[in-house]
Scaffold this motif. Sequence first.
Motif, short mmCIF file in Angstrom:
data_model
loop_
_atom_site.label_atom_id
_atom_site.label_comp_id
_atom_site.label_asym_id
_atom_site.label_seq_id
_atom_site.Cartn_x
_atom_site.Cartn_y
_atom_site.Cartn_z
N GLU A 7 0.87 -1.18 0.00
CA GLU A 7 0.00 0.00 0.00
C GLU A 7 0.91 1.23 0.00
O GLU A 7 1.32 1.70 1.06
CB GLU A 7 -0.91 -0.02 1.22
N LYS A 10 0.01 4.45 2.07
CA LYS A 10 0.17 4.33 3.53
C LYS A 10 1.56 3.85 3.93
O LYS A 10 1.87 3.77 5.11
CB LYS A 10 -0.88 3.37 4.10
N VAL A 12 2.87 0.76 3.58
CA VAL A 12 2.69 -0.49 4.30
C VAL A 12 2.92 -1.67 3.36
O VAL A 12 2.46 -1.67 2.23
CB VAL A 12 1.26 -0.58 4.90
N LYS A 14 1.92 -5.52 3.63
CA LYS A 14 1.13 -6.45 4.45
C LYS A 14 1.26 -7.85 3.87
O LYS A 14 0.97 -8.07 2.70
CB LYS A 14 -0.34 -6.03 4.50
N GLU A 112 -6.25 -4.22 11.92
CA GLU A 112 -6.78 -2.88 12.19
C GLU A 112 -6.01 -2.21 13.34
O GLU A 112 -5.74 -1.00 13.28
CB GLU A 112 -8.28 -2.97 12.53
N TYR A 115 -2.75 -0.91 11.92
CA TYR A 115 -2.94 0.34 11.17
C TYR A 115 -3.18 1.52 12.10
O TYR A 115 -2.70 2.63 11.84
CB TYR A 115 -4.12 0.20 10.19
N ILE A 118 0.15 3.01 13.34
CA ILE A 118 1.12 3.53 12.37
C ILE A 118 1.23 5.04 12.49
O ILE A 118 0.29 5.74 12.59
CB ILE A 118 0.75 3.13 10.92
#
Length: 118
Positions: A7, A10, A12, A14, A112, A115, A118
Amino acid sequence: MYKIEVESAKKVIKATISGMLSLDDVKNYQDELITTCSKLNISEYVLIIDAREQKAMSQDAIPYVEQIMKFYADTPFKKRFSVMLESAIAMSQVNRVGKKEVELFELVTSVEEAYAKI
């Protein structure tokens, strides 16, 4: 089964891992993770490992899991999160194989939650 998602907005990476991975799955995951990370300014990215549905692995996969854990530790991610595994056997195996590396991760109960931190 595994899936690696980036992502960019963001910052990220994952990785979702579930079930019992075969030796080939583990090798392919390792190759894909290294290739993905090599294309990014990795120090800007957060790593989230969601392996809560991962099962224990076969013994022939363990050397590759050790290499993956070393990669997690040696790569200068901005932060590292790991969702706690549901299987006590799999969690015990991960702790045994990568005790030092596991300590580098902040354990969370969900993606979640990671996130949110972060």
